[in-house]
Design an enzyme around this catalytic site. Structure first.
Site, PDB file in Angstrom:
ATOM      1  N   ASP A  26      25.882  12.007  34.027  1.00 40.07           N
ATOM      2  CA  ASP A  26      25.849  10.621  33.537  1.00 40.07           C
ATOM      3  C   ASP A  26      26.463   9.989  34.357  1.00 40.07           C
ATOM      4  O   ASP A  26      25.717   8.759  34.944  1.00 40.07           O
ATOM      5  CB  ASP A  26      26.121  11.415  31.754  1.00 40.07           C
ATOM      6  CG  ASP A  26      26.283   9.254  30.889  1.00 40.07           C
ATOM      7  OD1 ASP A  26      25.196   8.876  31.513  1.00 40.07           O
ATOM      8  OD2 ASP A  26      27.615   9.265  30.322  1.00 40.07           O
ATOM      9  N   HIS A  73      16.919   6.830  32.743  1.00 40.28           N
ATOM     10  CA  HIS A  73      18.525   7.783  32.841  1.00 40.28           C
ATOM     11  C   HIS A  73      18.433   9.207  32.225  1.00 40.28           C
ATOM     12  O   HIS A  73      19.075   9.392  33.705  1.00 40.28           O
ATOM     13  CB  HIS A  73      19.421   6.470  32.559  1.00 40.28           C
ATOM     14  CG  HIS A  73      20.780   6.544  32.241  1.00 40.28           C
ATOM     15  ND1 HIS A  73      21.604   7.706  33.142  1.00 40.28           N
ATOM     16  CD2 HIS A  73      21.655   6.671  30.936  1.00 40.28           C
ATOM     17  CE1 HIS A  73      22.691   7.318  32.262  1.00 40.28           C
ATOM     18  NE2 HIS A  73      22.814   7.376  31.387  1.00 40.28           N
ATOM     19  N   GLU A 130      24.193   7.418  20.150  1.00 42.61           N
ATOM     20  CA  GLU A 130      25.076   6.145  20.872  1.00 42.61           C
ATOM     21  C   GLU A 130      24.106   4.435  20.831  1.00 42.61           C
ATOM     22  O   GLU A 130      24.795   3.359  20.695  1.00 42.61           O
ATOM     23  CB  GLU A 130      25.413   5.943  22.317  1.00 42.61           C
ATOM     24  CG  GLU A 130      27.009   5.602  22.909  1.00 42.61           C
ATOM     25  CD  GLU A 130      27.807   5.443  23.869  1.00 42.61           C
ATOM     26  OE1 GLU A 130      28.214   7.041  23.695  1.00 42.61           O
ATOM     27  OE2 GLU A 130      27.206   4.758  25.082  1.00 42.61           O
ATOM     28  N   ASP A 131      23.148   5.326  21.083  1.00 39.33           N
ATOM     29  CA  ASP A 131      21.970   3.509  21.681  1.00 39.33           C
ATOM     30  C   ASP A 131      20.944   3.066  21.046  1.00 39.33           C
ATOM     31  O   ASP A 131      20.216   2.729  21.578  1.00 39.33           O
ATOM     32  CB  ASP A 131      21.923   3.946  23.037  1.00 39.33           C
ATOM     33  CG  ASP A 131      22.975   3.549  24.036  1.00 39.33           C
ATOM     34  OD1 ASP A 131      24.144   2.889  23.204  1.00 39.33           O
ATOM     35  OD2 ASP A 131      22.826   4.020  25.218  1.00 39.33           O
ATOM     36  N   HIS A 147      20.809  12.620  25.117  1.00 38.32           N
ATOM     37  CA  HIS A 147      22.877  12.168  25.163  1.00 38.32           C
ATOM     38  C   HIS A 147      23.456  10.319  24.877  1.00 38.32           C
ATOM     39  O   HIS A 147      24.068  10.686  24.063  1.00 38.32           O
ATOM     40  CB  HIS A 147      23.651  12.522  26.221  1.00 38.32           C
ATOM     41  CG  HIS A 147      23.471  10.802  27.732  1.00 38.32           C
ATOM     42  ND1 HIS A 147      22.735  11.566  28.589  1.00 38.32           N
ATOM     43  CD2 HIS A 147      24.258  10.605  28.001  1.00 38.32           C
ATOM     44  CE1 HIS A 147      22.822   9.961  29.315  1.00 38.32           C
ATOM     45  NE2 HIS A 147      23.617   9.787  29.107  1.00 38.32           N
TER      46      HIS A 147
HETATM   47  N1  LIG Z   1      25.306   1.584  36.434  1.00 35.75           N
HETATM   48  C1  LIG Z   1      24.548   1.377  35.390  1.00 35.75           C
HETATM   49  N2  LIG Z   1      24.328   1.603  34.282  1.00 35.75           N
HETATM   50  C2  LIG Z   1      24.073   0.737  33.066  1.00 35.75           C
HETATM   51  C3  LIG Z   1      22.092   0.612  33.699  1.00 35.75           C
HETATM   52  N3  LIG Z   1      21.790  -0.057  32.688  1.00 35.75           N
HETATM   53  C4  LIG Z   1      21.843   0.667  31.741  1.00 35.75           C
HETATM   54  N4  LIG Z   1      24.108   1.137  31.604  1.00 35.75           N
HETATM   55  C5  LIG Z   1      24.681   1.697  30.544  1.00 35.75           C
HETATM   56  O1  LIG Z   1      25.263   0.658  31.110  1.00 35.75           O
HETATM   57  C6  LIG Z   1      27.152   1.862  30.626  1.00 35.75           C
HETATM   58  C7  LIG Z   1      27.522   1.137  31.778  1.00 35.75           C
HETATM   59  O2  LIG Z   1      28.480   0.255  31.297  1.00 35.75           O
HETATM   60  P1  LIG Z   1      29.563  -0.551  30.661  1.00 35.75           P
HETATM   61  O3  LIG Z   1      29.734  -2.247  30.276  1.00 35.75           O
HETATM   62  O4  LIG Z   1      30.675   0.508  30.760  1.00 35.75           O
HETATM   63  O5  LIG Z   1      29.690   0.218  29.162  1.00 35.75           O
HETATM   64  P2  LIG Z   1      28.683  -0.278  27.968  1.00 35.75           P
HETATM   65  O6  LIG Z   1      27.887  -0.275  27.906  1.00 35.75           O
HETATM   66  O7  LIG Z   1      29.593   1.271  26.994  1.00 35.75           O
HETATM   67  O8  LIG Z   1      29.815  -1.132  27.410  1.00 35.75           O
HETATM   68  C8  LIG Z   1      26.534   2.675  31.215  1.00 35.75           C
HETATM   69  O9  LIG Z   1      26.582   3.624  29.554  1.00 35.75           O
HETATM   70  P3  LIG Z   1      26.359   5.398  29.179  1.00 35.75           P
HETATM   71  O10 LIG Z   1      25.662   6.134  29.893  1.00 35.75           O
HETATM   72  O11 LIG Z   1      26.735   5.695  27.805  1.00 35.75           O
HETATM   73  O12 LIG Z   1      28.119   5.619  30.011  1.00 35.75           O
HETATM   74  P4  LIG Z   1      29.389   5.144  29.857  1.00 35.75           P
HETATM   75  O13 LIG Z   1      29.136   4.130  29.079  1.00 35.75           O
HETATM   76  O14 LIG Z   1      30.156   6.357  29.842  1.00 35.75           O
HETATM   77  O15 LIG Z   1      29.373   4.660  31.109  1.00 35.75           O
HETATM   78  C9  LIG Z   1      25.452   3.360  31.518  1.00 35.75           C
HETATM   79  O16 LIG Z   1      24.325   3.775  31.024  1.00 35.75           O
HETATM   80  C10 LIG Z   1      22.262   0.362  34.962  1.00 35.75           C
HETATM   81  O17 LIG Z   1      21.251  -0.666  35.605  1.00 35.75           O
HETATM   82  N5  LIG Z   1      23.300   0.374  35.413  1.00 35.75           N
HETATM   83 MN   LIG Z   2      24.067   7.425  29.969  1.00 31.13          MN
END
Ligand SMILES: Nc1nc2c(ncn2[C@@H]2O[C@H](COP(=O)(O)OP(=O)(O)O)[C@@H](OP(=O)(O)OP(=O)(O)O)[C@H]2O)c(=O)[nH]1
Ligand SMILES: [Mn+2]
Length: 174
Positions: free
Chosen positions: A118, A31, A61-62, A57
């Site tokens: 992102d 990612h 956070e993770d 990025h």
């Molecule tokens: N679409 C998708 N997302 C996935 C997948 N695996 C992990 N993610 C991550 O999950 C986050 C979106 O899921 P949510 O349930 O909305 O957010 P959360 O993880 O913060 O609880 C994104 O984080 P983020 O990058 O920090 O971005 P965002 O929270 O600003 O959207 C994304 O990168 C996947 O298989 N598909």
């Molecule tokens: Mn991300």
């Protein structure tokens, strides 16, 4: 530019035990690397600090990464851009999601670029497959929410913005 390789190696180590939420369990590092590729190739962004911040990025956070660590390794500018792209995970999810919408317009241009790339990556992932445990409603809500966030990041890169326009036109039903 060699600093970018150091950032990729750093992020790969930090995310080494993490997987995406897709059914295949894709390595998480795909990612952030993909976000940097979108910035460079599709957005035409060649600013090294922005590309490094894209790679890094999600590290704070993770993973156990701290901003001090990023500042030590990559300097103030990169660390600050990452900070602008980092949700406060101590807050309830609803607050985090609301704050992304509210804060987006106030971010620096480089942070807006990372946010746009992102969201492009995550929305394409949602068009490709559904994360484990997500209902169709949750997927649909993510598109609507992401649009509200990226609408606040507009004005920094017409190419990335038109990619998002197309994604929303395809996927948000009136
Ligand atoms: N679409 C998708 N997302 C996935 C997948 N695996 C992990 N993610 C991550 O999950 C986050 C979106 O899921 P949510 O349930 O909305 O957010 P959360 O993880 O913060 O609880 C994104 O984080 P983020 O990058 O920090 O971005 P965002 O929270 O600003 O959207 C994304 O990168 C996947 O298989 N598909
Ligand atoms: Mn991300």
């Amino acid at each position: 530019m060699l600093r970018l390789l150091t950032a990729i190696d750093f992020a790969a180590n930090k995310h080494r035990q993490q997987r995406r939420k897709d059914p295949e369990g894709t390595p998480y590092i795909n990612h952030p690397i993909g976000v940097a590729r979108i910035l460079y190739e599709e957005g035409g962004v060649d600013d090294t600090a922005a590309l490094m911040a894209a790679v890094l990025h999600d590290t704070v956070e993770d993973t156990d990464t701290t901003f001090d660590e990023l500042t030590q390794a990559f300097g103030d500018e990169v660390s600050r851009i990452v900070a602008e792209c980092t949700d406060d995970k101590t807050l309830p999810k609803a607050d985090r999601k609301r704050l992304q919408i509210e804060n987006a317009p106030h971010k620096s241009d480089k942070a807006k670029l990372v946010k746009l790339a992102d969201k492009i990556y995550n929305l394409r992932d949602l068009q490709r497959t559904t994360p484990k445990g997500w209902t169709p409603e949750r997927v649909a809500e993510y598109f609507v929410w992401a649009k509200r966030v990226t609408d606040g990041c507009r004005g920094v890169n017409a190419r990335l913005e038109s990619i998002l326009d197309r994604i929303y036109a395809e996927s948000i039903k009136a």
